[in-house]
Design a protein around this motif. Structure first.
Motif, PDB file in Angstrom:
ATOM      1  N   ARG A 109      -2.623  -4.375   5.080  1.00 30.71           N
ATOM      2  CA  ARG A 109      -1.263  -3.881   5.268  1.00 30.71           C
ATOM      3  C   ARG A 109      -1.197  -2.456   5.807  1.00 30.71           C
ATOM      4  NH1 ARG A 109       2.869  -6.002   2.320  1.00 30.71           N
ATOM      5  NH2 ARG A 109       4.097  -4.801   3.801  1.00 30.71           N
ATOM      6  N   VAL A 110      -2.138  -1.595   5.393  1.00 26.21           N
ATOM      7  CA  VAL A 110      -2.055  -0.179   5.762  1.00 26.21           C
ATOM      8  C   VAL A 110      -2.691   0.078   7.114  1.00 26.21           C
ATOM      9  CG1 VAL A 110      -2.726   2.163   5.117  1.00 26.21           C
ATOM     10  CG2 VAL A 110      -1.925   0.564   3.357  1.00 26.21           C
ATOM     11  N   GLY A 111      -3.930  -0.370   7.300  1.00 27.81           N
ATOM     12  CA  GLY A 111      -4.611  -0.132   8.555  1.00 27.81           C
ATOM     13  C   GLY A 111      -5.140   1.286   8.666  1.00 27.81           C
ATOM     14  N   PRO A 112      -6.034   1.544   9.632  1.00 23.85           N
ATOM     15  CA  PRO A 112      -6.731   2.835   9.718  1.00 23.85           C
ATOM     16  C   PRO A 112      -5.850   4.028  10.034  1.00 23.85           C
ATOM     17  CG  PRO A 112      -7.315   1.402  11.565  1.00 23.85           C
ATOM     18  CD  PRO A 112      -6.519   0.575  10.623  1.00 23.85           C
ATOM     19  N   SER A 113      -4.687   3.820  10.647  1.00 19.96           N
ATOM     20  CA  SER A 113      -3.844   4.963  11.007  1.00 19.96           C
ATOM     21  C   SER A 113      -2.618   5.102  10.115  1.00 19.96           C
ATOM     22  CB  SER A 113      -3.390   4.852  12.466  1.00 19.96           C
ATOM     23  OG  SER A 113      -2.637   3.672  12.667  1.00 19.96           O
ATOM     24  N   GLY A 114      -2.427   4.167   9.195  1.00 21.76           N
ATOM     25  CA  GLY A 114      -1.269   4.218   8.323  1.00 21.76           C
ATOM     26  C   GLY A 114      -1.456   5.182   7.161  1.00 21.76           C
ATOM     27  N   ARG A 115      -0.349   5.687   6.644  1.00 15.60           N
ATOM     28  CA  ARG A 115      -0.362   6.493   5.417  1.00 15.60           C
ATOM     29  C   ARG A 115       0.565   5.813   4.428  1.00 15.60           C
ATOM     30  NH1 ARG A 115      -2.899  11.521   6.255  1.00 15.60           N
ATOM     31  NH2 ARG A 115      -3.233  11.957   8.465  1.00 15.60           N
ATOM     32  N   SER A 116       0.228   5.909   3.148  1.00 17.74           N
ATOM     33  CA  SER A 116       0.928   5.060   2.203  1.00 17.74           C
ATOM     34  C   SER A 116       1.170   5.741   0.875  1.00 17.74           C
ATOM     35  CB  SER A 116       0.140   3.756   1.990  1.00 17.74           C
ATOM     36  OG  SER A 116      -1.250   4.023   1.884  1.00 17.74           O
ATOM     37  N   LEU A 117       2.246   5.290   0.228  1.00 17.70           N
ATOM     38  CA  LEU A 117       2.641   5.745  -1.100  1.00 17.70           C
ATOM     39  C   LEU A 117       2.737   4.503  -1.979  1.00 17.70           C
ATOM     40  CD1 LEU A 117       3.943   7.856  -3.102  1.00 17.70           C
ATOM     41  CD2 LEU A 117       6.137   7.196  -2.098  1.00 17.70           C
ATOM     42  N   PHE A 118       2.068   4.545  -3.138  1.00 23.21           N
ATOM     43  CA  PHE A 118       2.028   3.399  -4.031  1.00 23.21           C
ATOM     44  C   PHE A 118       2.694   3.740  -5.356  1.00 23.21           C
ATOM     45  CE2 PHE A 118      -1.701   3.151  -1.260  1.00 23.21           C
ATOM     46  CZ  PHE A 118      -1.519   1.895  -0.689  1.00 23.21           C
ATOM     47  N   LEU A 119       3.496   2.803  -5.873  1.00 24.88           N
ATOM     48  CA  LEU A 119       4.191   2.966  -7.136  1.00 24.88           C
ATOM     49  C   LEU A 119       3.591   2.005  -8.152  1.00 24.88           C
ATOM     50  CD1 LEU A 119       7.838   2.859  -5.669  1.00 24.88           C
ATOM     51  CD2 LEU A 119       6.415   4.896  -6.034  1.00 24.88           C
ATOM     52  N   GLY A 120       2.918   2.580  -9.197  1.00 24.03           N
ATOM     53  CA  GLY A 120       2.317   1.728 -10.216  1.00 24.03           C
ATOM     54  C   GLY A 120       3.330   1.352 -11.271  1.00 24.03           C
ATOM     55  N   GLY A 121       2.892   0.451 -12.152  1.00 18.02           N
ATOM     56  CA  GLY A 121       1.564   0.042 -12.481  1.00 18.02           C
ATOM     57  C   GLY A 121       0.840   1.086 -13.313  1.00 18.02           C
ATOM     58  N   ASP A 122      -0.161   0.564 -14.083  1.00 17.98           N
ATOM     59  CA  ASP A 122      -1.009   1.492 -14.832  1.00 17.98           C
ATOM     60  C   ASP A 122      -2.097   2.049 -13.921  1.00 17.98           C
ATOM     61  OD1 ASP A 122      -3.618   0.097 -15.097  1.00 17.98           O
ATOM     62  OD2 ASP A 122      -2.558  -1.315 -16.391  1.00 17.98           O
ATOM     63  N   LEU A 269       0.999  21.861  -1.845  1.00 20.45           N
ATOM     64  CA  LEU A 269      -0.085  21.107  -1.206  1.00 20.45           C
ATOM     65  C   LEU A 269       0.275  20.642   0.205  1.00 20.45           C
ATOM     66  CD1 LEU A 269      -1.224  18.896  -4.231  1.00 20.45           C
ATOM     67  CD2 LEU A 269      -1.993  21.189  -3.574  1.00 20.45           C
ATOM     68  N   ALA A 270       1.431  21.057   0.712  1.00 21.16           N
ATOM     69  CA  ALA A 270       1.857  20.643   2.049  1.00 21.16           C
ATOM     70  C   ALA A 270       0.817  21.049   3.091  1.00 21.16           C
ATOM     71  CB  ALA A 270       3.200  21.270   2.390  1.00 21.16           C
ATOM     72  N   GLY A 271       0.507  20.115   3.994  1.00 20.51           N
ATOM     73  CA  GLY A 271      -0.456  20.370   5.051  1.00 20.51           C
ATOM     74  C   GLY A 271      -1.836  19.819   4.776  1.00 20.51           C
ATOM     75  N   LEU A 272      -2.118  19.428   3.513  1.00 17.07           N
ATOM     76  CA  LEU A 272      -3.393  18.764   3.248  1.00 17.07           C
ATOM     77  C   LEU A 272      -3.434  17.424   3.984  1.00 17.07           C
ATOM     78  CD1 LEU A 272      -4.093  19.243  -0.581  1.00 17.07           C
ATOM     79  CD2 LEU A 272      -4.998  20.561   1.340  1.00 17.07           C
ATOM     80  N   ASN A 273      -4.635  16.947   4.228  1.00 19.55           N
ATOM     81  CA  ASN A 273      -4.824  15.687   4.946  1.00 19.55           C
ATOM     82  C   ASN A 273      -4.698  14.511   3.968  1.00 19.55           C
ATOM     83  OD1 ASN A 273      -5.540  13.713   6.795  1.00 19.55           O
ATOM     84  ND2 ASN A 273      -7.714  14.232   6.796  1.00 19.55           N
ATOM     85  N   VAL A 274      -3.487  14.323   3.458  1.00 22.08           N
ATOM     86  CA  VAL A 274      -3.250  13.287   2.449  1.00 22.08           C
ATOM     87  C   VAL A 274      -3.170  11.918   3.134  1.00 22.08           C
ATOM     88  CG1 VAL A 274      -1.762  12.486   0.590  1.00 22.08           C
ATOM     89  CG2 VAL A 274      -2.019  14.950   1.004  1.00 22.08           C
ATOM     90  N   ALA A 275      -4.142  11.071   2.829  1.00 29.17           N
ATOM     91  CA  ALA A 275      -4.159   9.725   3.412  1.00 29.17           C
ATOM     92  C   ALA A 275      -3.283   8.774   2.633  1.00 29.17           C
ATOM     93  CB  ALA A 275      -5.590   9.201   3.439  1.00 29.17           C
ATOM     94  N   ALA A 276      -3.222   8.962   1.303  1.00 34.31           N
ATOM     95  CA  ALA A 276      -2.440   8.073   0.454  1.00 34.31           C
ATOM     96  C   ALA A 276      -2.174   8.764  -0.872  1.00 34.31           C
ATOM     97  CB  ALA A 276      -3.176   6.752   0.225  1.00 34.31           C
ATOM     98  N   MET A 277      -1.145   8.275  -1.554  1.00 37.51           N
ATOM     99  CA  MET A 277      -0.762   8.834  -2.849  1.00 37.51           C
ATOM    100  C   MET A 277      -0.265   7.718  -3.738  1.00 37.51           C
ATOM    101  SD  MET A 277       2.171  11.707  -3.655  1.00 37.51           S
ATOM    102  CE  MET A 277       2.700  12.065  -5.342  1.00 37.51           C
ATOM    103  N   ASP A 278      -0.518   7.845  -5.037  1.00 35.67           N
ATOM    104  CA  ASP A 278       0.124   6.939  -5.973  1.00 35.67           C
ATOM    105  C   ASP A 278       0.818   7.718  -7.081  1.00 35.67           C
ATOM    106  OD1 ASP A 278      -1.653   7.312  -8.328  1.00 35.67           O
ATOM    107  OD2 ASP A 278      -3.129   6.110  -7.253  1.00 35.67           O
ATOM    108  N   VAL A 279       1.831   7.090  -7.665  1.00 35.22           N
ATOM    109  CA  VAL A 279       2.532   7.587  -8.855  1.00 35.22           C
ATOM    110  C   VAL A 279       2.502   6.438  -9.854  1.00 35.22           C
ATOM    111  CG1 VAL A 279       4.640   8.594  -9.793  1.00 35.22           C
ATOM    112  CG2 VAL A 279       4.035   8.992  -7.393  1.00 35.22           C
ATOM    113  N   VAL A 280       1.846   6.656 -11.002  1.00 31.95           N
ATOM    114  CA  VAL A 280       1.558   5.545 -11.902  1.00 31.95           C
ATOM    115  C   VAL A 280       1.976   5.849 -13.342  1.00 31.95           C
ATOM    116  CG1 VAL A 280      -0.387   4.751 -10.484  1.00 31.95           C
ATOM    117  CG2 VAL A 280      -0.797   6.386 -12.320  1.00 31.95           C
ATOM    118  N   GLU A 281       1.893   4.794 -14.151  1.00 30.22           N
ATOM    119  CA  GLU A 281       2.056   4.852 -15.618  1.00 30.22           C
ATOM    120  C   GLU A 281       3.496   5.064 -16.089  1.00 30.22           C
ATOM    121  OE1 GLU A 281      -0.071   3.975 -17.842  1.00 30.22           O
ATOM    122  OE2 GLU A 281      -2.039   4.068 -16.879  1.00 30.22           O
TER     123      GLU A 281
END
Length: 314
Positions: A109-122, A269-281
């Motif tokens: 779903r994401v692929g090599p050029s995509g950036r993603s945010l995930f909502l958990g879940g534990d 942290l703005a400007g870091l090379n963030v590829a993906a992030m999650d917010v969980v629990e």
């Protein structure tokens, strides 16, 4: 280009509960889009369950969040195409099969050029997410906000649960410990050696007391120095914030920062090379007046602006 309906067109409590009322994405790869995905699994929880309902609650709480950021001076949807890609499929009774499924879905779903945010879940779901993002982007620097290190070797004999996530990630080569850092660690321990887990693996640590004494700006500077310019995976366990601000979680720990301190640190942290992030629990059954869900939605919203500002090294 993504578009969120105006309040003048439709009240925010109407229509579908996508994150921020974003357009719903298709099952194809993101390409250059930023995608938001739910991961409704809590089979790795060791104490209070309910995080499987977290993505739904966070999406609902996000309805009052708008696309312009007054601190970053950025209109999210004028800067990137952003979609809500729905939930990843999970198997509620099988954690290892769920982790394999999450891994495969992220790659697809994401692929090599995509950036993603995930909502958990534990927090166990992060291992599957890391496997997928690492396959796409290579080993990652980890920025981990949490009251707990999640570096246990096993729990009741099980090697896969929300307390063992980052030990498995190190063992599998998904994260580079020398560029990784944990922020907000606190709470009681069963044994002395648990306090040395991060040091054992070479992961830097800023505990909750140090964070509060140092403040958001200097804490963010320390994180930036640690991770450098390579791809970053940012994992935010909502229990890093004091339960006065986030009671709806599985393993709350008092003595943490306020929501304001956490959000201000993220902005640094703005400007870091963030590829993906999650917010969980986020565990809605233990929430009150949706305050945990609203905080998690706001943290995720802040995360979208980190993703849209993410810079790869030249």
């Amino acid at each position: 280009m993504s578009r969120v309906p105006s309040e003048k067109e439709i009240p925010r409590f109407c229509s579908w509960n996508t994150f921020m009322k974003l357009p719903a994405g298709s099952p194809r790869r993101l390409g250059d889009c930023i995608g938001v995905f739910g991961v409704p699994f809590d089979g790795g929880t060791s104490y209070r369950a309910g995080a499987r309902f977290g993505p739904q609650a966070v999406r609902e709480a996000s309805a009052t969040l708008y696309p312009y950021h007054r601190h970053h001076h950025i209109h999210l949807l004028e800067s990137a195409a952003v979609v809500d890609g729905g939930d990843l499929s999970v198997i509620p009774t099988d954690i290892e099969q769920t982790l394999r499924s999450i891994h495969g879905q992220v790659v697809k779903r994401v692929g090599p050029s995509g950036r993603s945010l995930f909502l958990g879940g534990d927090h166990s779901v992060t291992l599957g997410l890391l496997r997928g993002i690492c396959e796409l982007r290579g080993p990652l620097a980890l920025v981990h906000f949490d009251a707990h290190s999640d570096l246990w070797d096993s729990f009741w004999g099980g090697r896969y649960n929300h307390a063992t996530t980052f030990r498995r990630a190190v063992e599998e080569g998904l994260i580079d410990p020398n560029r990784s850092i944990q922020v907000g660690i606190r709470g009681s321990l069963e044994a002395r050696q648990e306090a040395e887990f991060a040091k054992e693996f070479g992961i830097a640590e800023i505990n909750a007391q140090q964070w509060l004494q140092t403040g958001p700006e200097k804490t963010a500077e320390a994180v930036r120095r640690r991770v450098g310019t390579g791809p970053v995976y940012l994992s935010f366990d909502i229990d890093v914030v004091d339960p006065a601000y986030a009671p709806g979680t599985g393993t709350p720990e008092v003595g943490g920062p306020s929501s304001a301190v956490a959000i201000e640190t993220l902005r640094g942290l703005a400007g870091l090379n963030v590829a993906a992030m999650d917010v969980v629990e986020v565990s809605p059954p233990y929430d009150h007046a949706d305050i945990t869900a609203l905080l998690a939605a706001t943290v995720a919203w802040e995360g979208l602006f980190l993703l849209v500002q993410a810079r790869s090294p030249a």
